[in-house]
Design an enzyme around this catalytic site. Structure first.
Site, PDB file in Angstrom:
ATOM      1  N   GLU A   1       0.893  -1.173   0.000  1.00 49.61           N
ATOM      2  CA  GLU A   1       0.000   0.000   0.000  1.00 49.61           C
ATOM      3  C   GLU A   1       0.920   1.208   0.000  1.00 49.61           C
ATOM      4  O   GLU A   1       1.678   1.410   0.953  1.00 49.61           O
ATOM      5  CB  GLU A   1      -0.887   0.020   1.253  1.00 49.61           C
TER       6      GLU A   1
ATOM      7  N   CYS B   1      -2.014   9.488   3.481  1.00 56.05           N
ATOM      8  CA  CYS B   1      -1.774   9.012   2.119  1.00 56.05           C
ATOM      9  C   CYS B   1      -2.875   9.495   1.190  1.00 56.05           C
ATOM     10  O   CYS B   1      -2.678   9.635  -0.005  1.00 56.05           O
ATOM     11  CB  CYS B   1      -1.675   7.496   2.103  1.00 56.05           C
TER      12      CYS B   1
HETATM   13  P1  NAD Z   1       8.476   4.984   4.287  1.00 55.60           P
HETATM   14  O1  NAD Z   1       8.363   4.284   2.983  1.00 55.60           O
HETATM   15  O2  NAD Z   1       9.596   5.922   4.493  1.00 55.60           O
HETATM   16  O3  NAD Z   1       8.555   3.912   5.478  1.00 55.60           O
HETATM   17  C1  NAD Z   1       7.579   2.917   5.645  1.00 55.60           C
HETATM   18  C2  NAD Z   1       8.190   1.762   6.422  1.00 55.60           C
HETATM   19  O4  NAD Z   1       9.164   1.125   5.581  1.00 55.60           O
HETATM   20  C3  NAD Z   1       8.912   2.179   7.697  1.00 55.60           C
HETATM   21  O5  NAD Z   1       8.677   1.233   8.712  1.00 55.60           O
HETATM   22  C4  NAD Z   1      10.368   2.162   7.260  1.00 55.60           C
HETATM   23  O6  NAD Z   1      11.261   1.962   8.336  1.00 55.60           O
HETATM   24  C5  NAD Z   1      10.372   0.965   6.320  1.00 55.60           C
HETATM   25  N1  NAD Z   1      11.512   0.911   5.379  1.00 55.60           N
HETATM   26  C6  NAD Z   1      12.252   1.929   4.921  1.00 55.60           C
HETATM   27  N2  NAD Z   1      13.223   1.462   4.088  1.00 55.60           N
HETATM   28  C7  NAD Z   1      13.069   0.121   4.020  1.00 55.60           C
HETATM   29  C8  NAD Z   1      13.742  -0.923   3.334  1.00 55.60           C
HETATM   30  N3  NAD Z   1      14.776  -0.676   2.537  1.00 55.60           N
HETATM   31  N4  NAD Z   1      13.297  -2.198   3.487  1.00 55.60           N
HETATM   32  C9  NAD Z   1      12.222  -2.454   4.270  1.00 55.60           C
HETATM   33  N5  NAD Z   1      11.564  -1.514   4.966  1.00 55.60           N
HETATM   34  C10 NAD Z   1      11.959  -0.232   4.839  1.00 55.60           C
HETATM   35  O7  NAD Z   1       7.062   5.733   4.540  1.00 55.60           O
HETATM   36  P2  NAD Z   1       6.637   6.706   5.721  1.00 55.60           P
HETATM   37  O8  NAD Z   1       7.329   8.017   5.544  1.00 55.60           O
HETATM   38  O9  NAD Z   1       6.712   6.028   7.036  1.00 55.60           O
HETATM   39  O10 NAD Z   1       5.078   6.887   5.389  1.00 55.60           O
HETATM   40  C11 NAD Z   1       4.608   7.796   4.435  1.00 55.60           C
HETATM   41  C12 NAD Z   1       4.321   7.107   3.113  1.00 55.60           C
HETATM   42  O11 NAD Z   1       3.384   6.050   3.323  1.00 55.60           O
HETATM   43  C13 NAD Z   1       3.665   8.031   2.111  1.00 55.60           C
HETATM   44  O12 NAD Z   1       4.192   7.761   0.849  1.00 55.60           O
HETATM   45  C14 NAD Z   1       2.200   7.649   2.180  1.00 55.60           C
HETATM   46  O13 NAD Z   1       1.455   7.976   1.039  1.00 55.60           O
HETATM   47  C15 NAD Z   1       2.310   6.168   2.391  1.00 55.60           C
HETATM   48  N6  NAD Z   1       1.097   5.609   2.974  1.00 55.60           N
HETATM   49  C16 NAD Z   1       0.263   4.856   2.194  1.00 55.60           C
HETATM   50  C17 NAD Z   1      -0.919   4.352   2.712  1.00 55.60           C
HETATM   51  C18 NAD Z   1      -1.870   3.535   1.889  1.00 55.60           C
HETATM   52  O14 NAD Z   1      -2.790   2.959   2.445  1.00 55.60           O
HETATM   53  N7  NAD Z   1      -1.700   3.454   0.588  1.00 55.60           N
HETATM   54  C19 NAD Z   1      -1.234   4.598   4.043  1.00 55.60           C
HETATM   55  C20 NAD Z   1      -0.359   5.354   4.828  1.00 55.60           C
HETATM   56  C21 NAD Z   1       0.811   5.853   4.289  1.00 55.60           C
END
Ligand code: NAD
Length: 521
Positions: A286, A320
């Site tokens: 997501e 999001c």
């Molecule tokens: P992010 O992608 O920076 O981090 C998300 C998670 O991934 C965190 O736990 C992070 O530590 C982990 N992560 C980072 N690098 C990784 C790697 N190389 N391997 C595995 N895991 C890794 O996102 P964020 O800043 O925490 O959240 C904001 C983003 O999430 C925005 O893009 C938003 O649109 C999206 N979002 C989407 C939804 C949806 O339902 N589509 C809902 C909420 C947030």
């Protein structure tokens, strides 16, 4: 722990004028502030594991506040958590599903009872305002209830099938995969850690959760509620630490049978490509959005301005589903922008734990830098800052809600997800042009239209490429979802599964079908 008033809390029923709710939150906040700075362990089977190496979870409201400290988990910790989850799996899988659901429903009740305490911590941890934080906690509880109800409605997903002879009986059975990794983002720290974990566990899988390092505490609190509800050790495990190490081990370790990732497009697509190596494993990603709203001449402009303002700036544009771009028909562009600016000026910003502040800080310095960079780019490229454009980083990370106009429609600020309170408005000459622009993006999460013309609304619904859409919604042009009401999932670069969280097709994704033909049963 503060006493929670018994009331049904959702985003739409929450009211700032509800005195009982506000004073319960005040009490919980005092309690939460007194608990700041504690160290928490990882959850690995029955073990609560600490480490010499920890990281600080600081509040974006005020950088000097350390909300919690968590271990900097290693790949070895992840391997141990996976081993614990694998050991617990057969017992959990074979637990009668009604017993599994009873534990999940008990956990939902505990979360609701503790909603104010959890929400106060969340407000401090990620800078949500009171009502948004309460909504997030109650949403997590309702996800446990809703997915349990769906599982029950389907009678545990055992379905008698046809038969070719009297001696033969066949049934279709949906069965769990094993161990699911759940990787969650900062912005819905309980609902988006708890919801996917709940889906997996209700279906009979065990879980290793890696929460965002900007919001580990609420993931931990979810685990606390599960434990207190009687969940057996090892069914839910939690490892904290950076994505690059903890997340990477979850991605590559063959002991993981499936994954749910919620977060940015960049990380989600990396995981989507990297997760499957020797044979397919299910991965639900997501991801982000750059969600458009369209405003046509027949729209009620007050309704449109209100809906856009609420979706663009609710939780600082860090949903999001946030409304990040508007395509307004040229004939009504100026009056619409004026109304939007007026409403935006009326937003109260500041410490979001104070009851009158609606907008608070963004999550970290990186987010504030994105904001100031977008403002500078607008100025450099000839755009107009209609309102906002300032930032204050003296105590926390506070941008002002910002509306810009006058940029060309192909400008990168119409296309890149920023995840900050920054809204671009562009003028269009027709619905066709608005639809083209709205769809001309890698994303497809949410979208909205304001129009009183049935044909326009039909065209919008038929052609918009987004998983969650809204028509004439004053409460939020592109935001707002609740379990059992709006399924929430993206199309295109916003989501891989085509089935929304919060909806009726979610739990099945944690199950695989087995056809069982038995002679002489
Ligand atoms: P992010 O992608 O920076 O981090 C998300 C998670 O991934 C965190 O736990 C992070 O530590 C982990 N992560 C980072 N690098 C990784 C790697 N190389 N391997 C595995 N895991 C890794 O996102 P964020 O800043 O925490 O959240 C904001 C983003 O999430 C925005 O893009 C938003 O649109 C999206 N979002 C989407 C939804 C949806 O339902 N589509 C809902 C909420 C947030």
């Amino acid at each position: 722990m503060a006493t929670t008033p018994r009331m049904k809390i959702t985003y739409s029923t929450l009211s700032a004028d509800n005195e009982e709710l506000q004073s319960a939150f005040d009490a919980a906040l005092e309690h939460a502030r007194a608990s700041l700075g504690q160290s928490y362990p990882m959850i690995i089977g029955a073990e609560r594991r600490n480490s010499d190496r920890t990281f600080e979870d600081r509040s974006p409201i005020d950088r000097s506040l350390v909300v919690s400290r968590f271990p900097l988990g290693t790949a070895g910790d992840v391997r141990d958590a996976i081993a614990a989850a694998r050991a617990a799996y057969p017992g959990w899988r074979d637990t009668p599903w009604r017993d599994r659901l009873a534990i999940m429903r008990r956990a939902a009740e505990l979360i609701s009872e503790r909603a104010f305490d959890y929400a106060a911590l969340m407000a401090l941890e990620v800078g949500k305002n009171r009502l948004e934080a309460l909504g997030d906690v109650e949403e997590a509880a309702d996800l446990l209830r809703y997915y349990s109800d769906e599982f029950e409605k389907a009678d545990g997903f055992v379905k008698p099938m046809g038969s070719l002879s009297a001696a033969e009986k066949t049934r279709s059975v949906l069965r769990p995969y094993g161990v699911f990794a759940v990787i969650s983002p900062f912005n819905f720290p309980m609902a988006l850690a708890g919801g996917p974990a709940a889906g997996a566990m209700i279906a009979g899988n065990t879980v290793v959760l890696k929460p965002s390092s900007d919001a580990p505490l609420l993931g931990w609190k979810f685990g606390e509620a599960l434990r207190d509800a009687g969940l057996p050790d090892g069914v839910f495990n939690l490892v904290t630490g950076p994505g690059e190490t903890v997340g990477a081990e979850l991605e590559t370790n063959p002991g993981i049978d499936g994954m749910v990732f919620t977060g940015s497009y960049e990380v989600g697509m990396r995981l989507y490509r990297g997760f499957t190596q020797d044979y397919p494993r299910p991965i639900i990603t997501e991801m982000g959005g750059k969600n458009p709203a369209i405003v046509m001449p027949s729209a009620d402009l007050d309704e449109a301005a209100e809906g856009v303002m609420r979706s663009a700036f609710g939780y600082d544009g860090q949903k999001c589903s946030a409304n990040a771009r508007v395509y307004v028909h040229r004939d009504v562009a100026r009056p619409f922008i004026d109304k939007l600016v007026e409403r935006t000026r009326g937003i109260r910003t500041g410490d979001p734990t104070e009851r009158d502040n609606w907008m608070g800080p963004v999550i970290n310095q990186r987010a504030l830098d994105k904001f100031t960079d977008a403002v500078a780019t607008t100025r450099a490229d000839g755009g107009t800052i209609e309102v906002g454009g300032d930032a204050d980083a003296s105590v926390g990370y506070y941008p002002t809600p910002t509306v810009v106009s006058g940029l060309p429609l192909d400008h990168r600020l119409f296309h890149d997800e920023l995840f900050v309170p920054f809204l671009v408005v562009g003028e269009v000459d027709s619905l066709d042009q608005a639809m083209h622009e709205a769809n001309d993006t890698a994303y497809g999460l949410t979208a909205g239209i304001f129009s009183r013309n049935d044909a326009e609304i039909r065209t919008f619904l038929d052609t918009i490429q987004a998983g969650v859409v809204y028509v004439n919604r004053r409460a939020g042009a592109t935001t707002g979802a609740w379990p059992g009401i709006q399924s929430f999932g993206g199309w295109k670069g916003s989501g891989s599964s085509g089935k929304g969280g919060l909806g009726p097709y979610y739990v099945q994704q944690f199950l695989r079908e087995q056809s069982q033909t038995i002679i002489g049963e």
